[in-house]
Design a protein around this motif. Sequence first.
Motif, PDB file in Angstrom:
ATOM      1  N   LEU A  56      83.254  55.051  28.898  1.00  0.00           N
ATOM      2  CA  LEU A  56      83.193  53.663  28.466  1.00  0.00           C
ATOM      3  C   LEU A  56      83.444  52.746  29.662  1.00  0.00           C
ATOM      4  N   ARG A  57      82.841  51.558  29.654  1.00  0.00           N
ATOM      5  CA  ARG A  57      82.977  50.656  30.784  1.00  0.00           C
ATOM      6  C   ARG A  57      83.419  49.260  30.382  1.00  0.00           C
ATOM      7  N   ASP A  58      83.984  49.152  29.189  1.00  0.00           N
ATOM      8  CA  ASP A  58      84.572  47.901  28.719  1.00  0.00           C
ATOM      9  C   ASP A  58      86.069  48.136  28.594  1.00  0.00           C
ATOM     10  N   ARG A  59      86.835  47.476  29.435  1.00  0.00           N
ATOM     11  CA  ARG A  59      88.282  47.725  29.488  1.00  0.00           C
ATOM     12  C   ARG A  59      88.946  47.521  28.127  1.00  0.00           C
TER      13      ARG A  59
ATOM     14  N   VAL B  77      86.227  60.315  29.855  1.00  0.00           N
ATOM     15  CA  VAL B  77      85.857  60.441  31.264  1.00  0.00           C
ATOM     16  C   VAL B  77      86.758  59.562  32.124  1.00  0.00           C
ATOM     17  N   PHE B  78      87.280  60.149  33.202  1.00  0.00           N
ATOM     18  CA  PHE B  78      87.986  59.362  34.205  1.00  0.00           C
ATOM     19  C   PHE B  78      86.974  58.893  35.234  1.00  0.00           C
ATOM     20  N   ALA B  79      86.825  57.584  35.383  1.00  0.00           N
ATOM     21  CA  ALA B  79      85.885  57.017  36.351  1.00  0.00           C
ATOM     22  C   ALA B  79      86.664  56.610  37.591  1.00  0.00           C
TER      23      ALA B  79
ATOM     24  N   ASP C  11      86.147  51.520  41.663  1.00  0.00           N
ATOM     25  CA  ASP C  11      86.758  50.195  41.752  1.00  0.00           C
ATOM     26  C   ASP C  11      85.932  49.153  41.011  1.00  0.00           C
ATOM     27  N   GLU C  12      84.910  49.605  40.275  1.00  0.00           N
ATOM     28  CA  GLU C  12      84.064  48.710  39.494  1.00  0.00           C
ATOM     29  C   GLU C  12      84.239  48.881  37.991  1.00  0.00           C
ATOM     30  N   HIS C  13      84.627  50.088  37.565  1.00  0.00           N
ATOM     31  CA  HIS C  13      84.718  50.394  36.145  1.00  0.00           C
ATOM     32  C   HIS C  13      86.156  50.754  35.776  1.00  0.00           C
ATOM     33  N   PRO C  14      86.552  50.544  34.516  1.00  0.00           N
ATOM     34  CA  PRO C  14      87.889  50.944  34.077  1.00  0.00           C
ATOM     35  C   PRO C  14      88.097  52.442  34.301  1.00  0.00           C
ATOM     36  N   SER C  15      89.274  52.801  34.770  1.00  0.00           N
ATOM     37  CA  SER C  15      89.569  54.195  35.092  1.00  0.00           C
ATOM     38  C   SER C  15      90.891  54.596  34.459  1.00  0.00           C
ATOM     39  N   PHE C  16      90.808  55.377  33.386  1.00  0.00           N
ATOM     40  CA  PHE C  16      92.002  55.869  32.712  1.00  0.00           C
ATOM     41  C   PHE C  16      91.888  57.381  32.544  1.00  0.00           C
ATOM     42  N   ALA C  17      92.997  58.065  32.808  1.00  0.00           N
ATOM     43  CA  ALA C  17      92.972  59.526  32.877  1.00  0.00           C
ATOM     44  C   ALA C  17      93.637  60.207  31.688  1.00  0.00           C
ATOM     45  N   ASP C  18      93.781  59.515  30.569  1.00  0.00           N
ATOM     46  CA  ASP C  18      94.401  60.126  29.398  1.00  0.00           C
ATOM     47  C   ASP C  18      93.623  61.365  28.960  1.00  0.00           C
ATOM     48  N   ILE C  19      94.333  62.414  28.640  1.00  0.00           N
ATOM     49  CA  ILE C  19      93.707  63.673  28.232  1.00  0.00           C
ATOM     50  C   ILE C  19      93.519  63.671  26.719  1.00  0.00           C
ATOM     51  N   THR C  20      92.289  63.885  26.288  1.00  0.00           N
ATOM     52  CA  THR C  20      91.976  63.806  24.856  1.00  0.00           C
ATOM     53  C   THR C  20      91.274  65.049  24.334  1.00  0.00           C
ATOM     54  N   ALA C  21      91.101  66.069  25.181  1.00  0.00           N
ATOM     55  CA  ALA C  21      90.373  67.271  24.762  1.00  0.00           C
ATOM     56  C   ALA C  21      90.918  68.478  25.509  1.00  0.00           C
ATOM     57  N   ASP C  22      90.345  69.627  25.217  1.00  0.00           N
ATOM     58  CA  ASP C  22      90.776  70.854  25.901  1.00  0.00           C
ATOM     59  C   ASP C  22      90.024  71.064  27.210  1.00  0.00           C
ATOM     60  N   PHE C  23      89.405  69.990  27.735  1.00  0.00           N
ATOM     61  CA  PHE C  23      88.846  69.986  29.081  1.00  0.00           C
ATOM     62  C   PHE C  23      88.928  68.551  29.608  1.00  0.00           C
TER      63      PHE C  23
END
Length: 275
Positions: A157-160, A179-181, A184-196
Amino acid sequence: MHDLFAAQPAAAAARIHVGVGGWTFAPWRGGVFYPQGLVQRRELEYASRQLTAIEINGTYYGTQKPETYAKWRDETPPGFLFTAKAPKRIMASRKLSASGAQVEDFVGGIATLGDRLGALLWQFDRGQSPALDDLAAFLDLLPAEAGGRRLRHALELRDRALFTPELLALLRARNIALVFAGSDEHPSFADITADFTYARLMLARGGLAQGYPDAELDAWARRTRQWADGGDPDDLPHVEAPVAGGTPREAFVFFIASAKERNPAAAQALLQRLG
């Protein structure tokens, strides 16, 4: 030519997959990544023995035939994985919940990759902001398996404003990776939500031979090992607090965009650190 196609050392664990976006890029030729004189029809064969994964971008722009997927499957070694971007015609649909037939058509074809299919990437571009209910209805259309094999799905997703605890709960209930992006242009969050986990790193610099400084590559090696070992790197941005003590999982890391000519070297440098 045989030595050029020798497989590189495996990553630290078979559950780590590192690569680039696509494999047909003219600046990679002539000794930059592909050996001087390598014919274009053998580029996938070569790339799949230097990297452990490739994200297919062409699927976003046009339909591929099952025979094409079968050809790609047969040109790559056991253990190598593709991921693929879902078609733009689906992701841009005005009524996501009505795109079931298109989803089935896409999945039915790409399932021809068989055991080379690692995950499917569903990317909403900048300006696309589906409501949570609409997004939930769409995600419910994504099949859990195809061709007798389990499917894994990742969402970008690219809408913060969309990055909320409610989104995380939605994805966790369906075992869909956020997805962790690395951008420096798109929101980048590393929360884990799956088994990969699924990371797309977009900050290569053209002035660096490996695209990234050594310290940054070292950091990505550490984070990738953490993901694969069940950890949750706390030095990356999160919507919610990082969760420690998870179970081992598969981790996909792709170097894409930015100074694209440097991405294969960045991927190889990360694999060396992991190996």
